[in-house]
Design a protein around this motif. Structure first.
Motif, PDB file in Angstrom:
ATOM      1  N   THR A  31      28.374  27.495  20.543  1.00  0.00           N
ATOM      2  CA  THR A  31      28.959  28.678  19.931  1.00  0.00           C
ATOM      3  C   THR A  31      28.161  29.184  18.734  1.00  0.00           C
ATOM      4  OG1 THR A  31      31.123  27.923  20.621  1.00  0.00           O
ATOM      5  CG2 THR A  31      31.076  29.592  18.904  1.00  0.00           C
ATOM      6  N   ASN A  32      27.928  28.300  17.768  1.00  0.00           N
ATOM      7  CA  ASN A  32      27.287  28.725  16.519  1.00  0.00           C
ATOM      8  C   ASN A  32      25.921  29.357  16.761  1.00  0.00           C
ATOM      9  OD1 ASN A  32      29.426  27.074  15.873  1.00  0.00           O
ATOM     10  ND2 ASN A  32      28.388  26.071  14.192  1.00  0.00           N
ATOM     11  N   LEU A  33      25.075  28.625  17.432  1.00  0.00           N
ATOM     12  CA  LEU A  33      23.705  29.086  17.622  1.00  0.00           C
ATOM     13  C   LEU A  33      23.636  30.338  18.486  1.00  0.00           C
ATOM     14  CD1 LEU A  33      21.178  28.086  16.413  1.00  0.00           C
ATOM     15  CD2 LEU A  33      20.802  26.611  18.391  1.00  0.00           C
ATOM     16  N   LEU A  34      24.430  30.379  19.542  1.00  0.00           N
ATOM     17  CA  LEU A  34      24.409  31.537  20.439  1.00  0.00           C
ATOM     18  C   LEU A  34      24.928  32.800  19.751  1.00  0.00           C
ATOM     19  CD1 LEU A  34      23.212  31.115  23.149  1.00  0.00           C
ATOM     20  CD2 LEU A  34      25.495  30.920  24.132  1.00  0.00           C
ATOM     21  N   THR A  35      26.033  32.695  19.031  1.00  0.00           N
ATOM     22  CA  THR A  35      26.561  33.892  18.363  1.00  0.00           C
ATOM     23  C   THR A  35      25.618  34.364  17.263  1.00  0.00           C
ATOM     24  OG1 THR A  35      27.961  32.534  16.925  1.00  0.00           O
ATOM     25  CG2 THR A  35      29.004  33.484  18.872  1.00  0.00           C
ATOM     26  N   VAL A  36      25.005  33.422  16.569  1.00  0.00           N
ATOM     27  CA  VAL A  36      24.025  33.803  15.540  1.00  0.00           C
ATOM     28  C   VAL A  36      22.850  34.521  16.197  1.00  0.00           C
ATOM     29  CG1 VAL A  36      22.311  32.884  13.912  1.00  0.00           C
ATOM     30  CG2 VAL A  36      24.664  32.076  13.821  1.00  0.00           C
ATOM     31  N   ALA A  37      22.373  33.989  17.318  1.00  0.00           N
ATOM     32  CA  ALA A  37      21.231  34.606  18.009  1.00  0.00           C
ATOM     33  C   ALA A  37      21.567  36.023  18.492  1.00  0.00           C
ATOM     34  CB  ALA A  37      20.791  33.735  19.180  1.00  0.00           C
ATOM     35  N   VAL A  38      22.746  36.197  19.073  1.00  0.00           N
ATOM     36  CA  VAL A  38      23.132  37.530  19.571  1.00  0.00           C
ATOM     37  C   VAL A  38      23.304  38.496  18.409  1.00  0.00           C
ATOM     38  CG1 VAL A  38      24.930  38.841  20.781  1.00  0.00           C
ATOM     39  CG2 VAL A  38      24.149  36.646  21.707  1.00  0.00           C
ATOM     40  N   PHE A  39      23.972  38.053  17.337  1.00  0.00           N
ATOM     41  CA  PHE A  39      24.167  38.937  16.189  1.00  0.00           C
ATOM     42  C   PHE A  39      22.823  39.262  15.534  1.00  0.00           C
ATOM     43  CE2 PHE A  39      25.250  40.336  11.957  1.00  0.00           C
ATOM     44  CZ  PHE A  39      26.317  41.187  12.206  1.00  0.00           C
ATOM     45  N   ALA A  40      21.936  38.263  15.431  1.00  0.00           N
ATOM     46  CA  ALA A  40      20.610  38.500  14.839  1.00  0.00           C
ATOM     47  C   ALA A  40      19.824  39.505  15.674  1.00  0.00           C
ATOM     48  CB  ALA A  40      19.843  37.187  14.716  1.00  0.00           C
ATOM     49  N   LEU A  41      19.901  39.385  17.001  1.00  0.00           N
ATOM     50  CA  LEU A  41      19.226  40.341  17.875  1.00  0.00           C
ATOM     51  C   LEU A  41      19.765  41.753  17.639  1.00  0.00           C
ATOM     52  CD1 LEU A  41      17.255  40.974  20.186  1.00  0.00           C
ATOM     53  CD2 LEU A  41      19.095  40.377  21.784  1.00  0.00           C
ATOM     54  N   ALA A  42      21.074  41.869  17.507  1.00  0.00           N
ATOM     55  CA  ALA A  42      21.678  43.176  17.238  1.00  0.00           C
ATOM     56  C   ALA A  42      21.207  43.722  15.885  1.00  0.00           C
ATOM     57  CB  ALA A  42      23.204  43.072  17.273  1.00  0.00           C
ATOM     58  N   ALA A  43      21.155  42.855  14.870  1.00  0.00           N
ATOM     59  CA  ALA A  43      20.713  43.288  13.538  1.00  0.00           C
ATOM     60  C   ALA A  43      19.252  43.739  13.568  1.00  0.00           C
ATOM     61  CB  ALA A  43      20.915  42.162  12.526  1.00  0.00           C
ATOM     62  N   ILE A  44      18.432  43.021  14.314  1.00  0.00           N
ATOM     63  CA  ILE A  44      17.016  43.392  14.422  1.00  0.00           C
ATOM     64  C   ILE A  44      16.873  44.734  15.134  1.00  0.00           C
ATOM     65  CG2 ILE A  44      14.832  42.775  15.546  1.00  0.00           C
ATOM     66  CD1 ILE A  44      15.654  39.796  14.928  1.00  0.00           C
ATOM     67  N   THR A  45      17.646  44.952  16.202  1.00  0.00           N
ATOM     68  CA  THR A  45      17.548  46.239  16.904  1.00  0.00           C
ATOM     69  C   THR A  45      18.055  47.374  16.022  1.00  0.00           C
ATOM     70  OG1 THR A  45      19.699  46.088  18.017  1.00  0.00           O
ATOM     71  CG2 THR A  45      17.784  45.181  19.195  1.00  0.00           C
TER      72      THR A  45
END
Length: 184
Positions: A31-45
């Motif tokens: 949960t932690n790593l995956l949600t961070v990765a998805v949110f980080a990808l959204a922030a980068i885009t």
């Protein structure tokens, strides 16, 4: 309408919202790593679509409308999810302040655009700093655990409160500017 790279990135960010929600609901330890990765990808885009729109000369009215909508949706979903992880006033208050301000300022911008005064409530440097603090806070809180001696959740909570205070101040600045133009 031709689909530009910046607009495609914004649409991808919107498509990431349900992916984020599903990842958030997965059982630990992913949960932690995956949600961070998805949110980080959204922030980068979020950063990348604006950069590319300016750099490639691909700004559009549709992109200008859609970009802030995508940002606000992702942040609101993340904050509501975080309130379920941290169910106390220390999380609920800044989440409510940030979400409430986003709705109010969006409505104010729309109204000002309707009367031809949109530039009066344009995004400022303060808003960009607020967004950076908000994104960093959400990432830290989503991870939910310290990294070695670094207390990420506590740092995230402090940054979220800073973002909420900046949110209130920027809302005040926008309202004051709008009231001056409207001569209220």
């Amino acid at each position: 309408m031709q689909l530009t790279v910046p607009t495609a990135l914004t649409l991808m960010r919107i498509a990431l919202i349900p992916v984020f929600g599903l990842c958030f609901l997965l059982p630990p330890p992913w949960t932690n790593l995956l949600t961070v990765a998805v949110f980080a990808l959204a922030a980068i885009t979020d950063w990348l679509d604006g950069y590319l729109a300016r750099r490639l000369g691909q700004s559009s009215d549709f992109g200008a409308f859609l970009d802030p909508v995508a940002d606000k949706l992702m942040v609101a979903v993340a904050l509501v999810a975080l309130v379920t992880v941290y169910p106390h006033l220390w999380m609920a208050v800044p989440a409510a302040v940030i979400i409430g301000r986003e709705i109010a300022v969006s409505a104010l911008r729309e109204w000002m655009a309707e009367i031809g005064k949109r530039a009066t409530v344009a995004v400022s440097q303060l808003g960009k700093f607020k967004t950076a603090a908000q994104m960093a806070a959400i990432l830290m809180l989503l991870y939910r655990e310290p990294i070695g001696p670094i207390p990420l959740p506590e740092m995230g909570m402090l940054l979220l409160w800073l973002a909420a205070l900046l949110t209130l101040y920027s809302a005040y600045v926008y309202m004051r500017a709008a009231l001056r133009v409207l001569d209220v």
